[in-house]
Design an enzyme around this catalytic site. Structure first.
Site, short mmCIF file in Angstrom:
data_model
loop_
_atom_site.label_atom_id
_atom_site.label_comp_id
_atom_site.label_asym_id
_atom_site.label_seq_id
_atom_site.Cartn_x
_atom_site.Cartn_y
_atom_site.Cartn_z
N GLU A 22 0.86 -1.18 0.00
CA GLU A 22 0.00 0.00 0.00
C GLU A 22 0.89 1.23 0.00
O GLU A 22 1.94 1.26 0.67
CB GLU A 22 -0.89 0.03 1.25
CG GLU A 22 -1.96 -1.05 1.27
CD GLU A 22 -3.12 -0.79 0.33
OE1 GLU A 22 -3.28 0.40 -0.06
OE2 GLU A 22 -3.84 -1.73 0.00
N GLN B 35 3.89 8.05 2.01
CA GLN B 35 4.13 7.58 0.64
C GLN B 35 5.58 7.16 0.46
O GLN B 35 6.49 7.67 1.10
CB GLN B 35 3.78 8.67 -0.37
CG GLN B 35 2.29 9.05 -0.37
CD GLN B 35 1.94 9.99 -1.49
OE1 GLN B 35 2.17 9.67 -2.66
NE2 GLN B 35 1.41 11.15 -1.16
N SER B 36 5.77 6.20 -0.45
CA SER B 36 7.10 5.72 -0.85
C SER B 36 7.92 5.23 0.33
O SER B 36 9.15 5.31 0.33
CB SER B 36 7.86 6.83 -1.61
OG SER B 36 7.12 7.25 -2.74
N ARG B 37 7.23 4.72 1.34
CA ARG B 37 7.88 4.13 2.52
C ARG B 37 8.70 5.15 3.31
O ARG B 37 9.55 4.79 4.10
CB ARG B 37 8.77 2.95 2.12
CG ARG B 37 7.99 1.75 1.57
CD ARG B 37 6.99 1.25 2.60
NE ARG B 37 6.27 0.07 2.19
CZ ARG B 37 5.07 0.09 1.62
NH1 ARG B 37 4.47 1.24 1.37
NH2 ARG B 37 4.45 -1.03 1.32
N LEU B 38 8.43 6.43 3.12
CA LEU B 38 9.11 7.47 3.90
C LEU B 38 8.23 7.78 5.12
O LEU B 38 7.71 8.88 5.29
CB LEU B 38 9.35 8.72 3.05
CG LEU B 38 10.23 8.50 1.82
CD1 LEU B 38 10.32 9.79 1.01
CD2 LEU B 38 11.62 8.01 2.22
#
Length: 540
Positions: free
Chosen positions: A342, A523-526
């Site tokens: 996700e 978002q983007s695993r940040l």
């Protein structure tokens, strides 16, 4: 649904008789007599004599134990699982309609059965949008191109575009041959009022993959005959080129409404030159060509088929789960576990916005989880370890919190209690999926005072009190019927309403935090992660 803290792990002994090791939480399947009415709505834990602030929790559970089958949430969940399993495992058993049958059913729906075309179109378009939303999640599949033909199938696409907009997607519509009827003009006006763009064929980008994540084919339905004419022939050819790209991650997902445009309604892709959609949303009932569909996602939509139609055409259709407007049919898709992900979209978790005291920050987040209506926001994973450091985890329910710590109740003979007697260090994890949030808490654990356990025990429903006595967690018993018989005997013993004594082997624990970690998915695993030690603060 109330639970008794016991669950069965069946083991075979040398005589092959089943024994049960009761160690976790499971539904208890008996009801107590003459249950009292539910207590008034309250969002607070029972208060201790001290004036410490307490954490608001959801209303107390009902005073009566109910069977699993009586719990509506359980029934909905099991129905959904059963529907998915049966429909996926036996897709060929679902009735498939010939073109003539499909036309006759439409005529009867809009004739003696009282439906209007706009009603059916609304339900069909909503079904398509619901199916798309179930598979293609926002964040990774946001930009949608809906290609609409001149007939009812195109009208279904216009309705789907409206619903997708309200679901949060960003649809665009390509509608080359507008139908000059009030119904269709009204649908276009609705989309224009939402500032949904209409894109002429000549303005479509040369590379659709760069502009769109999903393409919905709503060009031709089951009543179409002949060969597609311009500009639809070129649009279909563009979909053929896209579907030929093996790597689906590098192209838009293609979703066909009822019939993949260009396919024969009964025989499918006759010459093999048609496009291969990733999803097919059949309406009313699948058409014969759907048997040739080989994509990963086949849904049935249009939750409006009345019994006279089902009876006359001997339709075998799967039930719709819960309140869903679509149901998966056909073979369930194989899943690449490594691709499941996700892309979280959340507000930033900034240190200057977090409350200085981590207890207060937890209360704020917990209140928001309660307000959001999450189911059992007080559920938490409790991890313990024995003296050798061997860990074990299980879900328990938070029953109190203040500046001293987090409280839960259990059987003092359970594995977690045994671990805590050897190693008093433990960790808690709250996971609120719908809010993209986690809270991790580490600390040391002690039993709560006996009077505190006694007070909470007698605040529980009588059925739960009896269950706590009956359930000897982590002990071997011959079978579940032993639990049920013991429960019935106690139920009869205390049927006069007399006080049920708390067993010595049952009570509470309190974890005194040494560390909090607040996590917000991004978002983007940040992701944002704020770590606070009690009395100190640090971030990572």
């Amino acid at each position: 649904m109330l639970t008794v803290a016991a669950s069965a792990l069946l083991r075979n002994n040398k005589k092959s008789t089943a024994a049960a090791c009761f160690s976790l939480a499971m539904p208890f399947l008996l009801s107590s007599p003459t249950p009292p009415p539910p207590p008034p709505h309250s969002s607070s834990l029972p208060r201790s004599p001290s004036p410490r602030p307490r954490l608001p929790l959801p209303p107390p559970r009902r005073a009566a134990l109910v069977t699993a089958a009586q719990d509506p949430r359980w029934r909905r969940a099991m129905a959904s699982l059963a529907v998915s399993a049966s429909a996926s495992a036996s897709g060929e058993e679902v009735t498939h309609l010939a073109q003539r049958e499909a036309a006759e059913i439409d005529e009867q729906l809009m004739g003696p059965l009282g439906f209007s075309v706009d009603q059916l179109m609304e339900l069909a378009g909503l079904s398509v949008a619901a199916a798309v939303a179930e598979v293609y999640k926002l964040g990774e599949h946001t930009r949608v191109l809906v290609i609409c033909g001149p007939g009812n199938n195109g009208g279904d696409g216009l309705v789907a575009a409206r619903h997708l907009h309200h679901f949060g997607y960003k649809p665009s519509v390509c509608y080359p041959k507008r139908t000059p009827k009030p119904l269709y003009s009204g649908l276009c006006t609705q989309l224009e009022s939402l500032t949904i763009p209409f894109v002429p064929v000549e303005d479509l980008p040369a590379n659709l993959s760069e502009e769109f994540d999903i393409i919905i084919d709503a060009m031709f339905g089951f009543s179409f005959h002949g060969t597609p004419r311009p500009p639809f022939d070129d649009l279909i050819n563009r979909l053929v080129s896209l579907s030929a790209i093996d790597n689906s991650a590098k192209r838009p997902a293609i979703v066909s409404v009822d019939i993949p445009s260009g396919w024969h309604v009964e025989e499918g892709d006759i010459n093999g030159g048609g496009f291969k959609p990733d999803m097919l949303v059949s309406l009313t009932a699948p058409k014969l060509c759907a048997k040739k569909f080989t994509g990963p996602h086949h849904f049935l939509g249009g939750r409006f088929v009345p019994p006279p139609i089902v009876s006359k055409y001997k339709l075998h259709l799967p039930p719709y789960p819960g309140t869903s407007m679509c149901v998966r049919i056909g073979k369930a898709p194989s899943v690449d576990i490594s691709s499941l992900r996700e892309n979280y979209i959340s507000p930033e978790l900034l240190e200057n916005q977090v409350m200085p005291d981590p207890f207060d920050q937890f209360v704020r987040w917990f209140d928001e989880a309660v307000t959001a209506g999450l189911r059992e926001p007080n559920a938490m994973a409790l991890t313990t370890a024995d003296k050798e450091g061997k860990p074990s985890s299980r879900m328990v329910l938070l029953k109190g919190v203040d500046k001293q710590g987090f409280v839960w109740y259990t059987n003092y003979g359970s594995q977690k209690a045994h671990d805590l007697s050897e190693n008093p260090n433990a960790a808690l994890l709250f996971y609120w999926n719908e809010m993209n949030r986690q809270v991790r808490v580490e600390g040391s654990v002690q039993k709560v005072p006996e009077e505190e356990s006694e007070k909470y025990f007698h605040s529980r429903p009588r059925g739960s009190q009896l269950g706590a006595i009956v359930s000897k967690q982590s002990t071997i018993i011959p079978g579940r019927e032993v639990l049920q018989q013991a429960y019935k005997e106690l139920e009869q013993k205390y049927s006069d309403g007399s006080v049920i004594p708390k067993p010595d082997y049952w009570g509470g624990y309190r974890l005194t935090p040494k560390l909090f970690e607040f996590w917000q998915g991004q978002q983007s695993r940040l992701h944002d992660r704020l770590e606070k030690t009690v009395g100190h603060r640090s971030t990572s």
